[in-house]
Design an enzyme around this catalytic site. Structure first.
Site, PDB file in Angstrom:
ATOM      1  N   TYR A  87      41.578 -39.821 -16.308  1.00 56.33           N
ATOM      2  CA  TYR A  87      40.640 -39.185 -15.372  1.00 56.33           C
ATOM      3  C   TYR A  87      40.386 -40.029 -14.116  1.00 56.33           C
ATOM      4  O   TYR A  87      39.654 -39.599 -13.234  1.00 56.33           O
ATOM      5  CB  TYR A  87      39.307 -38.890 -16.067  1.00 56.33           C
ATOM      6  CG  TYR A  87      39.437 -37.929 -17.222  1.00 56.33           C
ATOM      7  CD1 TYR A  87      39.867 -36.617 -17.013  1.00 56.33           C
ATOM      8  CD2 TYR A  87      39.146 -38.323 -18.524  1.00 56.33           C
ATOM      9  CE1 TYR A  87      40.002 -35.728 -18.072  1.00 56.33           C
ATOM     10  CE2 TYR A  87      39.275 -37.443 -19.586  1.00 56.33           C
ATOM     11  CZ  TYR A  87      39.702 -36.148 -19.357  1.00 56.33           C
ATOM     12  OH  TYR A  87      39.837 -35.271 -20.407  1.00 56.33           O
TER      13      TYR A  87
ATOM     14  N   HIS B 220      36.380 -34.909 -10.609  1.00 54.12           N
ATOM     15  CA  HIS B 220      35.208 -34.945 -11.499  1.00 54.12           C
ATOM     16  C   HIS B 220      34.696 -36.381 -11.702  1.00 54.12           C
ATOM     17  O   HIS B 220      33.599 -36.576 -12.214  1.00 54.12           O
ATOM     18  CB  HIS B 220      35.569 -34.313 -12.842  1.00 54.12           C
ATOM     19  CG  HIS B 220      34.473 -33.486 -13.448  1.00 54.12           C
ATOM     20  ND1 HIS B 220      33.430 -32.944 -12.713  1.00 54.12           N
ATOM     21  CD2 HIS B 220      34.248 -33.093 -14.737  1.00 54.12           C
ATOM     22  CE1 HIS B 220      32.627 -32.262 -13.519  1.00 54.12           C
ATOM     23  NE2 HIS B 220      33.100 -32.346 -14.748  1.00 54.12           N
TER      24      HIS B 220
ATOM     25  N   ASN C 277      27.644 -29.964 -15.259  1.00 46.75           N
ATOM     26  CA  ASN C 277      27.325 -30.095 -16.690  1.00 46.75           C
ATOM     27  C   ASN C 277      26.720 -31.443 -17.072  1.00 46.75           C
ATOM     28  O   ASN C 277      25.912 -31.521 -17.998  1.00 46.75           O
ATOM     29  CB  ASN C 277      28.568 -29.814 -17.540  1.00 46.75           C
ATOM     30  CG  ASN C 277      28.905 -28.332 -17.566  1.00 46.75           C
ATOM     31  OD1 ASN C 277      28.026 -27.487 -17.431  1.00 46.75           O
ATOM     32  ND2 ASN C 277      30.177 -28.014 -17.704  1.00 46.75           N
TER      33      ASN C 277
ATOM     34  N   ASN D 141      29.930 -34.033 -20.130  1.00 49.57           N
ATOM     35  CA  ASN D 141      28.989 -33.029 -20.653  1.00 49.57           C
ATOM     36  C   ASN D 141      27.892 -33.609 -21.539  1.00 49.57           C
ATOM     37  O   ASN D 141      26.924 -32.921 -21.853  1.00 49.57           O
ATOM     38  CB  ASN D 141      29.745 -31.943 -21.422  1.00 49.57           C
ATOM     39  CG  ASN D 141      30.655 -31.141 -20.507  1.00 49.57           C
ATOM     40  OD1 ASN D 141      30.757 -31.403 -19.310  1.00 49.57           O
ATOM     41  ND2 ASN D 141      31.324 -30.158 -21.072  1.00 49.57           N
TER      42      ASN D 141
END
Length: 198
Positions: A25, A30, A123, A77
């Protein structure tokens, strides 16, 4: 002699960048919160490498105030698990916890600062608000751009990597975050909003 309690209460603020912990990631849209947090922590002398509160953390000083810099390792999340654990330990009110995260409603190279508010569909923020029962977190929203077209899968978009000119723009936003964090911690959030809200 200092007890652990008297030391822990010396943390007055938290600055939290939101993202996902896996290597895959790195530099994705994000993970903009992590990218910006790294720059802010470096600027204020914090080495964000210790594992505590389900996060990578480091301590630094901003305008004479002791600050915990934090990158939750719970995945986006469940960010609230990490944030609320540290808030409870240090007895930090939501108003002293600055959140930095990505926003798909803003173009790359734009940012928006808010004193408080809803999760806006993010989120990580949703989980923090849910678990803390507060929405009074000052937040720095950093633009990652809208989906290229309406049918594009949202998850695929936010997990895509920045390219070309965007990398430079995100670097500039990370620099702006340094100044914004300092203003917010100094109680000058209105000035931060005037300077950076686009």
């Amino acid at each position: 002699m200092f007890s652990k309690k008297s030391f822990s209460s010396s943390i007055e603020y938290m600055v939290v960048g939101l993202g996902n912990p896996d290597k895959k990631y790195d530099n994705t849209r994000h993970n903009t919160g992590f990218i910006c947090l790294d720059k802010v922590a470096e600027k204020f002398g914090a080495n964000v490498s210790r594992i505590k509160y389900k996060s990578l953390v480091g301590e630094g000083t901003v305008s004479g105030k002791k600050v915990l810099f934090m990158k939750p390792q719970t995945y986006m999340n469940l960010s609230g698990q990490a944030v609320v654990e540290a808030m409870n330990f240090y007895k930090i009110p939501a108003e002293n916890v600055v959140l930095i995260f990505d926003d798909i409603s803003l173009d790359v190279g734009k940012m928006r600062i808010r004193r408080k508010g809803s999760d806006g569909g993010q989120n990580g923020v949703k989980n923090i608000i849910y678990l803390s029962g507060k929405d009074t977190f000052p937040r720095i929203k950093v633009g990652i751009g809208k989906k290229p077209h309406p049918d594009y899968d949202l998850a695929a978009w936010v997990l895509s990597k920045f390219k070309g000119e965007e990398i430079k723009q995100i670097d500039e936003m990370a620099e702006n975050c340094c100044q914004a964090v300092e203003l917010i911690i100094n109680g000058n959030i209105d000035r931060a909003m005037n300077l950076f809200n686009s």
